[in-house]
Design a protein around this motif. Structure first.
Motif, PDB file in Angstrom:
ATOM      1  N   TRP A 187      82.800 -27.731 -49.729  1.00 21.39           N
ATOM      2  CA  TRP A 187      83.393 -27.349 -48.451  1.00 21.39           C
ATOM      3  C   TRP A 187      83.446 -25.831 -48.378  1.00 21.39           C
ATOM      4  O   TRP A 187      83.669 -25.135 -49.359  1.00 21.39           O
ATOM      5  N   VAL A 188      83.197 -25.340 -47.171  1.00 25.96           N
ATOM      6  CA  VAL A 188      83.007 -23.917 -46.953  1.00 25.96           C
ATOM      7  C   VAL A 188      83.688 -23.504 -45.652  1.00 25.96           C
ATOM      8  O   VAL A 188      83.700 -24.263 -44.679  1.00 25.96           O
ATOM      9  N   MET A 189      84.291 -22.333 -45.637  1.00 28.61           N
ATOM     10  CA  MET A 189      84.902 -21.799 -44.427  1.00 28.61           C
ATOM     11  C   MET A 189      83.835 -21.019 -43.656  1.00 28.61           C
ATOM     12  O   MET A 189      83.210 -20.110 -44.198  1.00 28.61           O
ATOM     13  N   VAL A 190      83.628 -21.406 -42.393  1.00 25.11           N
ATOM     14  CA  VAL A 190      82.557 -20.840 -41.571  1.00 25.11           C
ATOM     15  C   VAL A 190      83.161 -20.213 -40.312  1.00 25.11           C
ATOM     16  O   VAL A 190      84.055 -20.799 -39.684  1.00 25.11           O
ATOM     17  N   ARG A 191      82.664 -19.055 -39.939  1.00 25.87           N
ATOM     18  CA  ARG A 191      83.131 -18.385 -38.724  1.00 25.87           C
ATOM     19  C   ARG A 191      82.765 -19.182 -37.471  1.00 25.87           C
ATOM     20  O   ARG A 191      81.760 -19.892 -37.458  1.00 25.87           O
ATOM     21  N   LYS A 192      83.570 -19.005 -36.423  1.00 26.89           N
ATOM     22  CA  LYS A 192      83.208 -19.534 -35.115  1.00 26.89           C
ATOM     23  C   LYS A 192      82.453 -18.461 -34.327  1.00 26.89           C
ATOM     24  O   LYS A 192      82.721 -17.266 -34.477  1.00 26.89           O
ATOM     25  N   ARG A 193      81.532 -18.879 -33.517  1.00 27.30           N
ATOM     26  CA  ARG A 193      80.837 -17.956 -32.624  1.00 27.30           C
ATOM     27  C   ARG A 193      81.770 -17.525 -31.501  1.00 27.30           C
ATOM     28  O   ARG A 193      81.820 -16.359 -31.120  1.00 27.30           O
TER      29      ARG A 193
END
Length: 359
Positions: A154-160
């Motif tokens: 699991w990875v934390m991903v930015r929102k556009r």
């Protein structure tokens, strides 16, 4: 009369990576590009970490145990399979957070070609609405279609767009550990001729006890160029590891070390005390508890959590280990949890995994 040309719409051909709102539960991702593993990869991996496990270091040692030649280090396989997923999953990552249900399958040898597919199994937006956590199950195969690695991360991903609407959160239910009964033993492997003198230590499976703690003593300082070279070796394109201009605007102000780099360092350091733990069979859980930056010196200690016999084998046993990597402090006091129950600030990795060892 001159022909009037219509202006074509601008077509974006570059890959900007997926942002959090681009993911959907059940989404299948086929990752480019297949990667043939070479002896050059193995040599460079050894140069980066100084790994010394005999089965992966010597064709003659491996052949005496029934293998065709020295297999590729298990974590090099992990990194290559992982690296394939980055352009589709974590190009816009804030941080990689953890692993579970990771099982190593068919051994990989130089000349094998690896490819990876992933399925999105969990999504949860963060309360700040600037990012979210994506769970994926990724599977690596060789050129014959054999599974070499299957794992969840699991990875934390930015929102556009922070205002983008996100579906209802889904958090997958994951097993707390891989069962010892599900560990894979390479076909044809026999440890009857396992030479502990050549392997570098006399301690076999029976010499370890649950609850025992091992200070691995040695340390390695991470250089800036070194960790970037490693990440390029795995074709891991995550921006947080390379782009200093981008990193300057973060709370750290510098590029983050790829978490897998710390795993490999800790594994290499664990040789001093666990030299006969010749194969990683599974990773039960793992978390990168604090960031690591170039210039940090990594040490490690391990705890034996559990011992298990392998069915119908009297030559191989399994140890469930917890290896903790710490930065810039001696591991002799076994740094672990702070008073509030959170990881001590010096702890950068907490890894729970199974290894195979001669009996």
């Amino acid at each position: 009369m001159r022909e009037r040309r219509l202006r074509s719409p601008i077509v974006t051909k570059t890959n900007t990576g997926n942002f959090f709102e681009d993911f959907r539960i059940g989404q299948e991702l086929v990752h480019a590009t297949p990667r043939t593993v070479t002896s050059g990869d193995v040599a460079l991996y050894t140069a980066l970490y100084g790994t010394r496990f005999a089965v992966q270091s010597s064709d003659a040692f491996a052949q005496a145990l029934g293998l065709p030649r020295a297999p590729v280090d298990d974590l090099l396989v992990f990194h290559i399979v992982f690296g394939k997923t980055v352009p589709d999953i974590s190009l816009n990552a804030v941080a990689n957070l953890g692993y579970a249900e990771c099982r190593f399958g068919t051994p990989v040898y130089p000349g094998d070609t690896l490819s990876t597919r992933s399925t999105v199994i969990g999504l949860r937006e963060n309360s700040n609405r600037e990012s979210g956590v994506v769970h994926v199950r990724s599977t690596g195969h060789n050129q014959h279609g054999d599974v070499v690695l299957d794992y969840v991360r699991w990875v934390m991903v930015r929102k556009r767009d922070s205002k983008a609407e996100i579906p209802v959160a889904v958090t997958p239910k994951l097993a707390p550990s891989v069962s010892a009964a599900d560990l894979s033993v390479p076909a044809g492997l026999s440890l009857a001729a396992y030479d502990t003198a050549l392997a570098g230590a006399s301690h076999r499976w029976g010499d370890y006890a649950a609850g025992e703690r091992i200070d691995h003593v040695d340390g390695m300082t991470i250089e800036e160029a070194e960790h970037m070279l490693a990440t390029r070796l795995y074709q891991n394109t995550a921006k947080v590891h390379f782009d200093q201009r981008l990193a300057a605007g973060t709370r750290f102000g510098r590029r983050l070390i790829y978490g897998g780099h710390i795993i490999s360092l800790a594994r290499a350091l664990s040789f001093n005390g666990l030299a006969n733990a010749f194969r990683i069979a599974a990773i039960n859980a793992g978390s990168h508890t604090n960031p690591t930056l170039a210039g940090d010196t990594i040490y490690a200690w391990s705890e034996v959590k559990e011992k298990a016999e392998i069915a119908r084998r009297d030559d191989i046993g399994a140890l469930r280990l917890r290896t903790v990597a710490v930065k810039n402090t001696t591991p002799a006091a076994f740094p672990d949890k702070a008073a509030d129950g959170k990881a001590d600030p010096s702890v950068v990795l907490d890894l729970d995994y199974w290894v195979l060892m001669p009996r």
